[in-house]
Design an enzyme around this catalytic site. Structure first.
Site, PDB file in Angstrom:
ATOM      1  N   GLU A 153      -3.209  10.449  13.253  1.00  0.00           N
ATOM      2  CA  GLU A 153      -3.593  10.114  12.783  1.00  0.00           C
ATOM      3  C   GLU A 153      -4.739   9.334  13.186  1.00  0.00           C
ATOM      4  OE1 GLU A 153      -0.963   6.405  11.489  1.00  0.00           O
ATOM      5  OE2 GLU A 153       1.097   8.031  11.880  1.00  0.00           O
ATOM      6  N   CYS A 258       4.671   6.843  17.657  1.00  0.00           N
ATOM      7  CA  CYS A 258       5.096   8.671  18.041  1.00  0.00           C
ATOM      8  C   CYS A 258       4.732   8.218  19.509  1.00  0.00           C
ATOM      9  CB  CYS A 258       3.757   9.674  17.844  1.00  0.00           C
ATOM     10  SG  CYS A 258       4.275   9.939  15.897  1.00  0.00           S
ATOM     11  N   LYS A 318      -4.763   2.536  17.031  1.00  0.00           N
ATOM     12  CA  LYS A 318      -5.968   2.860  17.096  1.00  0.00           C
ATOM     13  C   LYS A 318      -6.999   2.875  16.590  1.00  0.00           C
ATOM     14  CE  LYS A 318      -5.333   7.836  17.030  1.00  0.00           C
ATOM     15  NZ  LYS A 318      -4.689   9.118  17.056  1.00  0.00           N
TER      16      LYS A 318
HETATM   17  N1  NAD Z   1       2.491   9.781  11.971  1.00  0.00           N
HETATM   18  C1  NAD Z   1       2.073  10.347  13.054  1.00  0.00           C
HETATM   19  O1  NAD Z   1       1.082  10.531  13.453  1.00  0.00           O
HETATM   20  C2  NAD Z   1       2.834  11.503  13.337  1.00  0.00           C
HETATM   21  C3  NAD Z   1       2.233  12.638  13.679  1.00  0.00           C
HETATM   22  C4  NAD Z   1       3.191  14.176  14.198  1.00  0.00           C
HETATM   23  C5  NAD Z   1       4.974  13.538  13.639  1.00  0.00           C
HETATM   24  N2  NAD Z   1       5.429  12.630  12.895  1.00  0.00           N
HETATM   25  C6  NAD Z   1       6.884  12.642  12.487  1.00  0.00           C
HETATM   26  O2  NAD Z   1       6.812  12.923  11.124  1.00  0.00           O
HETATM   27  C7  NAD Z   1       7.865  12.384  10.538  1.00  0.00           C
HETATM   28  C8  NAD Z   1       7.218  11.408   9.729  1.00  0.00           C
HETATM   29  O3  NAD Z   1       6.256  10.385   9.946  1.00  0.00           O
HETATM   30  P1  NAD Z   1       5.257   9.618   8.919  1.00  0.00           P
HETATM   31  O4  NAD Z   1       4.518   8.459  10.195  1.00  0.00           O
HETATM   32  O5  NAD Z   1       4.820  10.378   8.329  1.00  0.00           O
HETATM   33  O6  NAD Z   1       6.246   8.595   8.410  1.00  0.00           O
HETATM   34  P2  NAD Z   1       6.702   7.464   7.658  1.00  0.00           P
HETATM   35  O7  NAD Z   1       7.334   6.429   7.807  1.00  0.00           O
HETATM   36  O8  NAD Z   1       4.502   7.543   7.527  1.00  0.00           O
HETATM   37  O9  NAD Z   1       6.758   8.363   6.390  1.00  0.00           O
HETATM   38  C9  NAD Z   1       8.164   8.742   5.604  1.00  0.00           C
HETATM   39  C10 NAD Z   1       8.219   8.691   4.272  1.00  0.00           C
HETATM   40  O10 NAD Z   1       9.459   8.854   4.377  1.00  0.00           O
HETATM   41  C11 NAD Z   1      10.072   8.898   2.548  1.00  0.00           C
HETATM   42  N3  NAD Z   1      11.187   8.692   2.647  1.00  0.00           N
HETATM   43  C12 NAD Z   1      12.352   7.844   3.633  1.00  0.00           C
HETATM   44  N4  NAD Z   1      13.382   8.259   3.354  1.00  0.00           N
HETATM   45  C13 NAD Z   1      13.486   9.443   2.277  1.00  0.00           C
HETATM   46  C14 NAD Z   1      14.352  10.323   1.122  1.00  0.00           C
HETATM   47  N5  NAD Z   1      15.214  10.624   1.642  1.00  0.00           N
HETATM   48  N6  NAD Z   1      13.620  11.614   0.414  1.00  0.00           N
HETATM   49  C15 NAD Z   1      11.984  11.473   0.018  1.00  0.00           C
HETATM   50  N7  NAD Z   1      11.011  10.895   0.804  1.00  0.00           N
HETATM   51  C16 NAD Z   1      11.640  10.211   1.441  1.00  0.00           C
HETATM   52  C17 NAD Z   1       9.295   7.131   2.818  1.00  0.00           C
HETATM   53  O11 NAD Z   1       9.128   6.498   2.048  1.00  0.00           O
HETATM   54  C18 NAD Z   1       8.318   7.394   3.872  1.00  0.00           C
HETATM   55  O12 NAD Z   1       7.193   8.119   2.692  1.00  0.00           O
HETATM   56  C19 NAD Z   1       8.442  11.409  11.608  1.00  0.00           C
HETATM   57  O13 NAD Z   1       9.245  12.086  12.077  1.00  0.00           O
HETATM   58  C20 NAD Z   1       7.203  11.235  12.982  1.00  0.00           C
HETATM   59  O14 NAD Z   1       7.931  10.954  13.910  1.00  0.00           O
HETATM   60  C21 NAD Z   1       4.110  11.398  12.692  1.00  0.00           C
END
Ligand code: NAD
Length: 429
Positions: A153, A258, A318
């Site tokens: 991010e 994360c 961050k």
């Molecule tokens: N944020 C980061 O920097 C990052 C980096 C690498 C990996 N990840 C991984 O990626 C994944 C997503 O992270 P994020 O930060 O984008 O999460 P987030 O919480 O920002 O977004 C998740 C989204 O999924 C939606 N959602 C939940 N249940 C749902 C369903 N049943 N159907 C449709 N949409 C649904 C939520 O409404 C939300 O908008 C996680 O596993 C995280 O560990 C995140």
């Protein structure tokens, strides 16, 4: 190709916009009506540099749209990418409820031959569970893959367009071929492995980086006892090619959406397979207790916290994001609330998020650094936003005795001292 991304959070929106920019037809799907409504209007509901511009561009080409309808999004998709959240429970178990719910919802609409990709960070074995859920509902043939995400991010668009590597976890040549084709415009090295290796690779990457932060924090703590300066120690070790001079961040410990979660999940997973006596449990424990420990130590140096007016600068986890998940401020501010009376705060972008996350604390959120630091006895620079690091604190010096806590060792102690503050870094004497 027709691609559907389920979950339009940080990862989902960035991926959707980037795949659309390669000329694919991309649909972003979320169950959050407000989020989808905002995205449809070209508004990203969180702060990420460059993302809104990319989103608007791709919406204008007609390549990118958003919906809440599984039927519309999944029925003709060649690739369905699941990027929903996988938060960890208190004990560290990955909460896969959102992933399983998304899998159940998409199952009845899968097109024959579609590839279902899990992008969310999940423990090894999750793809089998996804397969079982799909088979309960559908009889069409589909493929499965695990393609973990490594973006950071704050630099998410840049990272997604310029990845160090693409990790593809699958078990069939035909699946690798389609996924390689999808990522071809990125011109990045592709690592083709089993789904389990891809999942472990994601946890291993974050656990290693978190361990590196914890390691240098341990060295910083020792420096406090002997007059060494941890920044000089980093200079001393960094030229060793086996070690490297990059990615050393002594300070208040790692936070964010994360690292804390992934280390806890890896520690929990280790325990479930009988390997619980390991590093990851300790890294998690050391990082969790770090902020309390440091603030108590600084208390001794400033003559206790009681009756001090404290200004906290940088509230997000961050720079260049308004994400406050596990941000240091979410520990520092409640701690200060118990130990002192007056707390002000400033963040270039996370003020709205802070209003919600810190609502039970007495922090007064200000709209400028000048207002936040006015009359402060102690300034804590918590997160190194450019604006915070570049500020002239000499012009805002107000009292005879003022302390400047540099939580990430981002400032030159000599300049801070020249401005009349008592400088306090981490592992610097
Ligand atoms: N944020 C980061 O920097 C990052 C980096 C690498 C990996 N990840 C991984 O990626 C994944 C997503 O992270 P994020 O930060 O984008 O999460 P987030 O919480 O920002 O977004 C998740 C989204 O999924 C939606 N959602 C939940 N249940 C749902 C369903 N049943 N159907 C449709 N949409 C649904 C939520 O409404 C939300 O908008 C996680 O596993 C995280 O560990 C995140």
């Amino acid at each position: 190709m027709k691609i559907t991304i389920i979950g339009t959070g940080f990862v989902g929106v960035v991926s959707a916009a980037v795949y659309a920019s390669f000329g694919h037809t991309v649909v972003g799907l979320d169950i959050d009506d407000a989020k989808v409504a905002s995205l449809r209007q070209g508004k990203v509901p969180f702060y990420e540099p460059g993302l809104e511009e990319l989103l608007l561009d791709q919406q204008a080409t007609g390549n990118l749209s958003f919906t809440t309808s599984y039927k519309n999004a999944v029925s003709d998709a060649d690739i369905v990418i699941i990027a929903v959240g996988t938060p960890s429970t208190e004990e560290g178990k990955a909460n896969l409820a959102y992933l399983y719910a998304a899998t159940e919802s998409l199952a009845e609409f899968i097109k024959k031959g579609a590839i279902i990709v899990v992008k969310s960070t999940v423990p090894p074995g999750t793809l089998e569970a996804v397969d079982k859920i799909l088979k309960k509902t559908t009889t069409v043939e589909y493929e499965l893959a695990s393609v973990p995400e490594f973006l950071r991010e704050g630099t998410a668009v840049h990272d997604t367009l310029n990845p160090d590597r693409i990790v593809l976890g699958a078990s069939k040549k035909s699946v690798f071929e389609v996924l390689e084709e999808l990522h071809k415009p990125l011109n990045a090295p592709v690592v083709k492995v089993t789904p389990e290796s891809a999942q472990m690779g994601k946890y291993a990457a974050n656990a290693y980086l978190a361990t590196r932060i914890t390691f240098i924090n341990q060295i910083a703590d020792l420096c406090e006892h002997n007059g060494a300066d941890v920044q000089e120690v980093i200079a001393a070790i960094g030229l060793d090619k086996r070690v490297g001079g990059h990615y050393w961040y002594p300070g208040f410990g790692y936070g964010g959406s994360c690292f804390p979660k992934d280390v806890k999940e890896l520690a929990y997973y280790s325990r479930t397979v009988g390997e619980g006596h390991n590093l990851f449990n300790k890294v998690n424990e050391l990082n969790s207790g770090r902020i309390d420990r440091l603030l108590m130590g600084f208390g001794k140096k400033i003559g206790e916290w009681e009756d001090k007016k404290v200004a906290v600068l940088g509230l997000s986890f961050k720079p260049n994001t308004d994400d406050m998940r596990d941000a240091p401020s979410t520990k520092v501010v409640p701690w200060l609330a118990e130990h002192t009376t007056t707390i002000s705060g400033y963040d270039p972008k996370a003020t709205d998020a802070a209003k919600i996350v810190l609502k039970d604390t007495p922090i007064v959120l200000e709209s400028s650094i000048e207002a936040a630091v006015q009359d402060a006895d102690v300034i804590i620079s918590l997160i190194e936003w450019d604006e915070i690091v570049a500020h002239d604190y000499g012009s805002t010096k107000a009292k005879k005795k003022q302390f400047f806590i540099d939580a990430r060792n981002q400032f030159d102690p000599k300049i801070i001292e020249k401005w009349g503050y008592t400088y306090l870094g981490v592992g610097r004497n």
